[in-house]
Design a protein around this motif. Structure first.
Motif, short mmCIF file in Angstrom:
data_model
loop_
_atom_site.label_atom_id
_atom_site.label_comp_id
_atom_site.label_asym_id
_atom_site.label_seq_id
_atom_site.Cartn_x
_atom_site.Cartn_y
_atom_site.Cartn_z
N ALA A 1 63.04 17.81 61.12
CA ALA A 1 62.36 17.98 59.84
C ALA A 1 62.84 16.89 58.91
O ALA A 1 64.04 16.60 58.85
CB ALA A 1 62.66 19.36 59.26
N GLY A 2 61.94 16.27 58.20
CA GLY A 2 62.31 15.14 57.35
C GLY A 2 62.25 15.47 55.87
O GLY A 2 61.53 16.38 55.46
N ILE A 3 63.02 14.74 55.10
CA ILE A 3 62.95 14.84 53.64
C ILE A 3 62.46 13.49 53.10
O ILE A 3 63.09 12.46 53.35
CB ILE A 3 64.31 15.21 53.02
N VAL A 4 61.33 13.53 52.41
CA VAL A 4 60.71 12.30 51.90
C VAL A 4 60.32 12.50 50.44
O VAL A 4 60.35 13.61 49.91
CB VAL A 4 59.46 11.91 52.72
N HIS A 5 59.92 11.41 49.80
CA HIS A 5 59.38 11.49 48.45
C HIS A 5 57.91 11.91 48.54
O HIS A 5 57.18 11.43 49.42
CB HIS A 5 59.47 10.13 47.74
N ASP A 6 57.48 12.74 47.61
CA ASP A 6 56.07 13.16 47.64
C ASP A 6 55.12 11.98 47.44
O ASP A 6 53.98 12.02 47.91
CB ASP A 6 55.80 14.24 46.59
N ILE A 7 55.58 10.91 46.78
CA ILE A 7 54.70 9.75 46.56
C ILE A 7 54.46 8.96 47.84
O ILE A 7 53.62 8.06 47.87
CB ILE A 7 55.26 8.82 45.46
N CYS A 8 55.20 9.30 48.90
CA CYS A 8 55.01 8.62 50.19
C CYS A 8 54.14 9.42 51.15
O CYS A 8 53.99 9.05 52.32
CB CYS A 8 56.37 8.33 50.84
N LEU A 9 53.58 10.53 50.66
CA LEU A 9 52.69 11.33 51.50
C LEU A 9 51.26 10.85 51.32
O LEU A 9 50.80 10.61 50.19
CB LEU A 9 52.79 12.81 51.12
N ASP A 10 50.55 10.67 52.42
CA ASP A 10 49.15 10.24 52.40
C ASP A 10 48.24 11.45 52.58
O ASP A 10 48.65 12.48 53.12
CB ASP A 10 48.90 9.24 53.53
N PRO A 11 46.96 11.34 52.15
CA PRO A 11 46.04 12.46 52.32
C PRO A 11 45.94 12.95 53.76
O PRO A 11 45.87 14.16 54.02
CB PRO A 11 44.70 11.89 51.84
N GLU A 12 45.96 12.02 54.73
CA GLU A 12 45.84 12.42 56.13
C GLU A 12 47.08 13.15 56.66
O GLU A 12 47.03 13.78 57.72
CB GLU A 12 45.53 11.21 57.01
N ASP A 13 48.18 13.07 55.92
CA ASP A 13 49.40 13.76 56.36
C ASP A 13 49.23 15.28 56.36
O ASP A 13 49.95 15.99 57.06
CB ASP A 13 50.59 13.38 55.46
N SER A 14 48.28 15.79 55.57
CA SER A 14 48.07 17.24 55.53
C SER A 14 47.61 17.79 56.87
O SER A 14 47.82 18.97 57.17
CB SER A 14 47.05 17.60 54.44
N SER A 15 47.00 16.93 57.69
CA SER A 15 46.57 17.38 59.02
C SER A 15 47.64 17.16 60.08
O SER A 15 47.53 17.65 61.20
CB SER A 15 45.28 16.65 59.43
N ARG A 16 48.70 16.43 59.72
CA ARG A 16 49.76 16.12 60.68
C ARG A 16 51.02 16.95 60.46
O ARG A 16 51.76 17.23 61.40
CB ARG A 16 50.15 14.64 60.59
N PHE A 17 51.26 17.33 59.19
CA PHE A 17 52.52 17.97 58.85
C PHE A 17 52.31 19.22 57.99
O PHE A 17 51.28 19.37 57.34
CB PHE A 17 53.43 17.02 58.05
N ARG A 18 53.33 20.07 57.99
CA ARG A 18 53.49 21.08 56.96
C ARG A 18 54.47 20.53 55.95
O ARG A 18 55.45 19.88 56.33
CB ARG A 18 54.05 22.39 57.53
N THR A 19 54.23 20.76 54.68
CA THR A 19 55.14 20.25 53.66
C THR A 19 55.57 21.37 52.72
O THR A 19 54.77 22.27 52.41
CB THR A 19 54.48 19.13 52.82
N ILE A 20 56.83 21.32 52.31
CA ILE A 20 57.36 22.30 51.36
C ILE A 20 58.11 21.51 50.28
O ILE A 20 58.99 20.71 50.58
CB ILE A 20 58.32 23.29 52.03
N SER A 21 57.75 21.74 49.03
CA SER A 21 58.42 21.05 47.93
C SER A 21 59.87 21.52 47.81
O SER A 21 60.16 22.71 47.88
CB SER A 21 57.68 21.30 46.62
N LEU A 22 60.77 20.56 47.61
CA LEU A 22 62.19 20.86 47.40
C LEU A 22 62.57 20.68 45.94
O LEU A 22 63.75 20.64 45.59
CB LEU A 22 63.05 19.95 48.28
N GLU A 23 61.56 20.58 45.08
CA GLU A 23 61.77 20.27 43.67
C GLU A 23 62.74 21.26 43.01
O GLU A 23 63.55 20.87 42.16
CB GLU A 23 60.42 20.29 42.94
N ASN A 24 62.67 22.52 43.40
CA ASN A 24 63.48 23.54 42.73
C ASN A 24 64.90 23.66 43.27
O ASN A 24 65.71 24.38 42.69
CB ASN A 24 62.78 24.91 42.83
N ILE A 25 65.18 22.99 44.39
CA ILE A 25 66.55 23.11 44.93
C ILE A 25 67.29 21.78 44.98
O ILE A 25 68.52 21.77 45.06
CB ILE A 25 66.54 23.78 46.33
#
Length: 281
Positions: free
Chosen positions: A226-250
């Motif tokens: 599982a990777g940790i990346v910046h949200d600005i590096c996510l592309d629209p097509e990534d929604s079909s490749r990955f599940r994403t969970i925001s870590l903003e609150n932790i």
């Protein structure tokens, strides 16, 4: 990019339809449509979307329309010279469309971009090797003038068909159980992640390390962890490749900033470049 395309663009924005824009351009609606499609292909963005019966600008279209309006107000000959910018990978990636549009709008300004981490980027400004630098600086740079930019948020990237963990269930303790793919040491992002784990007395054992968020995503796509990346590096097509969970609150993350030397008087070209970047932020 041609003046007639920009003229048709402005007519559509003002009147909301191809038909009205065509009347005022003395063209057919099909011809105006081809002009806009040509612009979209050249820029690599979708400019308009249909809302009801009216064509409205997309978010990217609003950015381009602002830049096109600026181009119409200020003759290109007003701006020239060179700009040397140093920036890290994630910000180069995020602002790349703005860099491209700036170069297309002001071809007389030579924009040179150096690939540097935040530490080296600020050092280049101090030494005079770069006019401007972008970075995810972990602390205020008291000896440089700063302009706030985008505020990236950290995001957990998981293989598409992994378990159904939700953001509500996720904490640092649960995160520590994952095989993590992280950005390399001594980056701001790695530093803030390590700091958050250390504060909770949790150990951090990355499965893999990567030099960019793009590389992190490739590891995750190959089910390595599982990777940790910046949200600005996510592309629209990534929604079909990955599940994403925001870590903003932790895990909090510093805002990106653009810096320059306080003794420097910004040129008109540099001020215009900063306008482009801030509008995209």
């Amino acid at each position: 990019m041609e003046l007639r395309q920009l003229r048709s663009l402005c007519f559509i924005v003002k009147h909301g339809s191809l038909k009205e824009a065509a009347k005022r351009s003395f063209l057919t609606p099909a011809a105006v449509s081809l002009q806009i499609k040509g612009l979209e292909q050249e820029l690599g963005v979708k400019i308009f979307e249909l809302k009801g019966r009216k064509l409205t600008l997309t978010t990217q279209g609003e950015v381009f329309y602002y830049e096109a309006s600026e181009k119409a107000k200020h003759p290109i000959s007003d701006f020239s010279g060179k700009i040397f910018l140093a920036a890290p990978a994630c910000l180069r990636y995020y602002y790349l469309p703005s860099f491209a549009r700036f170069r297309a709008t002001y071809p007389s300004i030579k924009l040179t971009i150096f690939a540097r981490n935040y530490f080296d980027a600020s050092a280049m400004v101090r030494s005079g090797e770069a006019d401007l630098a972008m970075g995810l600086f972990p602390h205020p740079l008291v000896d440089l003038d700063e302009i706030p930019l985008i505020a990236p948020k950290l995001t957990l990237v998981l293989p598409r068909h992994s378990g159904r963990m939700t953001a509500r269930e996720l904490g640092l303790k649960e995160l520590s159980r994952h095989r993590l793919v992280l950005l390399q040491p001594f980056t701001t992002t790695r530093t803030v992640i390590e700091g958050a784990f250390r504060k909770k007395n949790l150990s951090l054992r990355p499965e893999m390390e990567a030099s960019t968020c793009m590389e992190v995503k490739r590891y995750v796509a190959n089910a390595i962890g599982a990777g940790i990346v910046h949200d600005i590096c996510l592309d629209p097509e990534d929604s079909s490749r990955f599940r994403t969970i925001s870590l903003e609150n932790i895990i909090s993350h510093p805002r990106a900033r653009l810096v320059y030397h306080p003794s420097k008087t910004l040129s008109p070209s540099e001020k215009k470049f900063i306008e482009f970047i801030r509008f995209a932020s």
